[in-house]
Each structure stands twice: as structure tokens, then as C-alpha cells.
Enzyme design. Structure first.
Site, PDB file in Angstrom:
ATOM      1  N   HIS A 100      33.730 -16.206 -35.938  1.00 17.63           N
ATOM      2  CA  HIS A 100      34.840 -15.894 -36.845  1.00 17.63           C
ATOM      3  C   HIS A 100      34.962 -14.396 -37.173  1.00 17.63           C
ATOM      4  CE1 HIS A 100      34.706 -20.108 -36.935  1.00 17.63           C
ATOM      5  NE2 HIS A 100      34.815 -20.360 -38.211  1.00 17.63           N
ATOM      6  N   HIS A 120      40.030 -29.889 -42.783  1.00 18.77           N
ATOM      7  CA  HIS A 120      39.971 -28.432 -42.984  1.00 18.77           C
ATOM      8  C   HIS A 120      40.800 -27.799 -41.885  1.00 18.77           C
ATOM      9  CE1 HIS A 120      38.570 -24.453 -43.662  1.00 18.77           C
ATOM     10  NE2 HIS A 120      37.506 -24.460 -42.874  1.00 18.77           N
ATOM     11  N   GLU A 170      41.014 -24.555 -40.870  1.00 20.18           N
ATOM     12  CA  GLU A 170      40.636 -23.321 -40.184  1.00 20.18           C
ATOM     13  C   GLU A 170      40.739 -23.572 -38.671  1.00 20.18           C
ATOM     14  OE1 GLU A 170      37.002 -21.513 -41.635  1.00 20.18           O
ATOM     15  OE2 GLU A 170      37.520 -19.604 -40.697  1.00 20.18           O
ATOM     16  N   ASP A 215      39.139 -23.237 -36.045  1.00 27.89           N
ATOM     17  CA  ASP A 215      38.088 -23.848 -35.219  1.00 27.89           C
ATOM     18  C   ASP A 215      38.103 -25.372 -35.319  1.00 27.89           C
ATOM     19  OD1 ASP A 215      37.252 -23.258 -37.842  1.00 27.89           O
ATOM     20  OD2 ASP A 215      35.135 -23.227 -37.322  1.00 27.89           O
ATOM     21  N   HIS A 263      34.654 -24.735 -47.801  1.00 30.51           N
ATOM     22  CA  HIS A 263      34.647 -23.371 -48.259  1.00 30.51           C
ATOM     23  C   HIS A 263      36.037 -22.726 -48.301  1.00 30.51           C
ATOM     24  CE1 HIS A 263      34.797 -21.169 -44.175  1.00 30.51           C
ATOM     25  NE2 HIS A 263      35.072 -22.429 -43.931  1.00 30.51           N
ATOM     26  N   ASP A 273      32.911 -28.345 -42.916  1.00 30.75           N
ATOM     27  CA  ASP A 273      31.920 -27.300 -42.613  1.00 30.75           C
ATOM     28  C   ASP A 273      30.590 -27.504 -43.343  1.00 30.75           C
ATOM     29  OD1 ASP A 273      33.156 -25.481 -40.765  1.00 30.75           O
ATOM     30  OD2 ASP A 273      34.487 -24.841 -42.360  1.00 30.75           O
ATOM     31  N   TYR A 300      23.682 -20.656 -41.632  1.00 29.31           N
ATOM     32  CA  TYR A 300      25.077 -21.041 -41.866  1.00 29.31           C
ATOM     33  C   TYR A 300      25.402 -20.954 -43.354  1.00 29.31           C
ATOM     34  CZ  TYR A 300      29.506 -23.398 -41.155  1.00 29.31           C
ATOM     35  OH  TYR A 300      30.851 -23.685 -41.106  1.00 29.31           O
ATOM     36  N   HIS A 318      30.232 -28.679 -37.467  1.00 29.48           N
ATOM     37  CA  HIS A 318      29.480 -27.801 -36.550  1.00 29.48           C
ATOM     38  C   HIS A 318      28.064 -28.344 -36.382  1.00 29.48           C
ATOM     39  CE1 HIS A 318      32.462 -24.566 -36.544  1.00 29.48           C
ATOM     40  NE2 HIS A 318      32.522 -24.664 -37.858  1.00 29.48           N
TER      41      HIS A 318
END
Ligand code: FEO
Length: 401
Positions: free
Chosen positions: A24, A79, A81, A83, A146, A165, A193, A226
Site C-alpha cells: 500500500h 471493506h 480498500e 486490495d 481500519h 483486515d 501487521y 490477508h
């Protein structure tokens, strides 16, 4: 890749990104990562999250080994984002799922990210449910864990928490489950992480863990977006307990001493300060910013009770790599740190003043007496540095009780 059946009718269908290092744009993922997506085969075939856009074809190929992707009825976006939501345009370019479920904040942000008006979005608020057939999904908003849109999906019939996440680790591997790899390796990746992504949201983590307890969620599987999946109670507890400890950010009996040095005077001072810390029985990690990425240092800062920053004076300020590190650490808002500062200079000598200002804005407890040495430290100056290190160690020990 082949899908992996987690439980009967529930599959991991994500992608393994073996070669990413830049995570990121701000952190390093030295062991690669995965973008996990989960497919539930029920009356309504449902996909939880997707993958980063370049892996969209891999996702569709993986799903196609179970079912025609165009038979997907629902997509849940825990989420947005990129990814995890980056493959949505590709999916909608191929198929037409009936509904896309997201949080209230997710709706706003999905529109702003993908500039689409024709996706069949449906908002699910905290606590609302969705029937898939034999199974139900309970949506749990986890705002700022987050991102504002973040949420968890809990499937009570399967005792499964799909956690976005949270509880993730950057690990690219052929294994899919935590119990298939060395637990210390997993813990280190979990820590990295958390340190580099989750730290500023520690109060939200505590609130979320409280919610899990309060609602007596029975969890046998945690499926993060992840890395590896936690299955069985032992590994679920491993994830929950580590997050509880991380979020509390206790003082720890370790120090990290990090510096940027021009002609090695600051480095010599730092090593002497580290000697002082060691004399007080404090374990020290010494890191030169010329050799480490700021995310590697941040993990050590997260694991330390004392953080000591050093820099040569450069153009009435500090060296740029130290400024980079301080900017990064400040944004992550780590708590409960004793701090020290030091540095060498040639003529004006603003390094310590600048470092102290950073320490103050970060809310760390500065140990007074920061060594500031002109040109090259002599033996007397190094004794002063050792003494300063001892003082930092003594202050840290008072915090440890
Ligand atoms: Fe893994 Fe916040 O995206």
C-alpha cells in the site's frame, strides 16, 4: 489457484501475491501477502470480499472451479480498500450479481471509489442480518478498524467470523491455515501487521473485542482478508488474545535505538547509550535508518517500552531519513513509550531540539539530559552517553513495575 474448502460449502477463493513487497505504498510485506475472498454455496451463492484488481482473473478462475461466477447472487463488501474490492468492476463487467451488501459508510465510499451508479448496493447496518438459505449473516460494523466502512460478517451456523483486515498477516504461502505454519512466524507477521496498520485504532480494537465478548459470539473460525485462517478454538484464542494484548500497548522491557548518522559520530553516541541501557538489563535493538525501512523500525517501536532517536544536525534540522521515520511513527500513535534523544553537530546543533519537539508531539515521556556533542565524541562524551542510556533504562524499569 485451487479453491480450498474451509468447511462444507465454504471456500477460500482468494489470490496469493507472492512477490509484493510494497504494501500500500507505506509498509513492507517482506513475505508477500494474500487477498482472501470467501465463497459460500447456499440458496444464495455469496462471495465475501474480492481481490486486488490485477488478480481478478485468478479470483474468477478459482470460483469457476466450484461454480460459474455468473451464478453468484450476493457479494458482501466488508471493506472497500482496493486490495479487497478492486475486482468488483471486473465481476460486474462479466456478471450481474443481484445485490452488493456493504456498511452505511461503505455505500458512500464505494460510489466515490468506483464512480458507478448501477451496482445494486444495499446497506446493512450494525446488527442487521441476511439470510443466505441454510445460513445467516450478521453484520458487525467496525468503523475505523481500519477504515470508516470496515465491517465484519459473522455466520453463526458455521461459528465463522469473516474479519476483513483485522487479524490479518502478510504471508504468501501455499498453506491456508495458521496451524499449518510455525506459530512464532505467524505471530511475528501478525505483530508487524498490527504495528504498521492497526496501532492507531487500538481503542476500536478494544471496543470490538468487547463486543465479541458481550454478544457471546461463538467463534471457531476467523477468516481474515490477508494471510492465514484461524481454525479451531486454540487458534481463534491465539488471534483474540494477541489483539487484546496489542491493543493495550503495555510498556515492554525492550528498547529500540534508531539513528541517522552522517559521519558516524551520532552512531558512536547511540552505541554508547545502548550500552547504558544494557547495563540496566534492558534488551536493545540498534537500527541505522540507512539500513532499515520505517515499517521495520515501527514494529520494533511497537514492541519496545523505550525508544531512543538520534540524528546528526543537518541544515539546522535532522537528517531526512529520521524525519521520514518520525512522520510515520507519529501517524501511528503508539502509546506508553519512554523516549530519549541524542545527536552530534558541526556548528549550529539543532538536532536534539528538533527530536525533542517530535517526541513531545508524539506524547512519549522524554528522559531529560539528551546528549548533544560537537563533532566527534571523546571518551568523556561517551561516558555521558552511557549514563544517559542508564537513565532511560531506570525510567523504563519504573514503568514496568
Ligand atoms: Fe487489506 Fe484495508 O485493506
Amino acid at each position: 489457484m485451487k479453491p480450498v474448502e474451509i468447511k462444507k460449502g465454504i471456500y477460500w477463493v482468494g489470490a496469493v501475491d507472492w512477490n509484493t513487497i510494497d504494501f500500500h505504498g507505506y509498509s513492507l510485506a517482506r513475505y508477500g501477502t494474500t487477498y482472501n475472498a470467501y465463497l459460500v454455496i447456499d440458496k444464495k451463492i455469496t462471495l465475501f470480499d474480492t481481490v486486488k484488481e490485477p488478480f481478478a482473473d485468478e479470483l474468477l478462475d478459482c470460483i469457476a472451479q466450484i461454480v460459474d461466477p455468473c451464478k453468484i447472487d450476493y457479494i458482501v463488501v466488508n471493506h472497500l480498500e482496493p486490495d479487497h474490492a478492486g475486482a468488483l468492476p471486473k465481476i460486474f463487467g462479466t456478471c450481474q450479481p443481484q445485490k452488493v451488501f456493504c456498511s452505511p459508510m461503505g455505500e458512500k465510499s464505494l460510489k466515490a471509489h468506483f464512480h458507478t451508479k448501477d451496482w445494486p448496493l444495499e446497506v446493512k447496518k450494525h446488527g442487521e442480518t441476511l439470510s443466505l438459505g441454510k445460513r445467516n449473516v450478521q453484520f458487525l460494523e467496525t468503523r475505523m478498524l481500519h477504515w470508516p466502512d470496515s465491517m465484519f460478517s459473522y455466520i453463526p451456523e458455521e461459528k465463522m467470523l469473516i474479519s476483513s483486515d483485522a487479524f490479518g498477516q502478510n504471508i504468501a504461502s501455499s498453506e491456508r491455515f495458521v496451524d499449518e505454519l510455525d506459530k512464532n512466524f505467524v505471530k511475528r507477521r501478525l505483530t508487524e501487521y498490527y504495528a504498521n496498520i492497526v496501532t492507531p485504532f487500538s481503542p476500536v480494537v478494544e471496543k470490538t473485542l468487547g463486543m465479541v465478548t458481550e454478544q457471546e459470539l461463538d467463534i471457531e473460525y476467523i477468516c481474515p482478508d490477508h494471510g492465514l485462517i484461524y481454525r479451531h478454538k486454540d487458534d481463534v484464542n491465539f488471534a483474540l488474545c494477541n489483539y487484546a494484548e496489542f491493543a493495550s500497548q503495555p510498556y515492554r522491557p525492550r528498547a529500540v535505538l534508531v539513528y541517522s548518522t552522517m559521519w558516524h559520530s551520532t552512531e558512536k553516541m547511540g552505541k554508547a547509550i545502548a550500552d547504558g541501557l544494557m547495563e540496566e538489563g534492558i534488551s536493545v535493538r540498534i537500527m541505522d535508518m540507512a539500513s532499515y525501512h520505517h515499517s521495520d523500525v515501527m514494529t520494533e517501536v511497537f514492541l519496545a517500552g523505550a525508544v531512543v532517536f538520534g540524528s546528526s544536525t543537518h541544515n539546522n534540522n535532522i537528517l531526512p531519513q529520521m524525519a521520514d521515520l518520525l512522520t510515520y511513527i507519529k501517524g501511528l500513535k503508539p502509546q506508553n513509550k519512554v523516549a530519549g534523544t541524542f545527536g552530534s553537530f558541526g556548528w549550529s546543533g539543532e538536532c536534539v531540539k528538533a527530536l525533542n519537539s517530535w517526541v513531545e508531539t508524539m506524547g512519549f515521556e522524554l528522559v531529560e539530559g539528551s546528549p548533544r556533542i560537537k563533532h566527534v565524541p571523546d571518551s568523556q562524551a561517551l561516558v555521558q552517553c552511557v549514563e544517559y542510556g542508564r537513565n532511560i533504562g531506570k525510567v523504563l524499569k519504573t514503568k514496568l513495575g
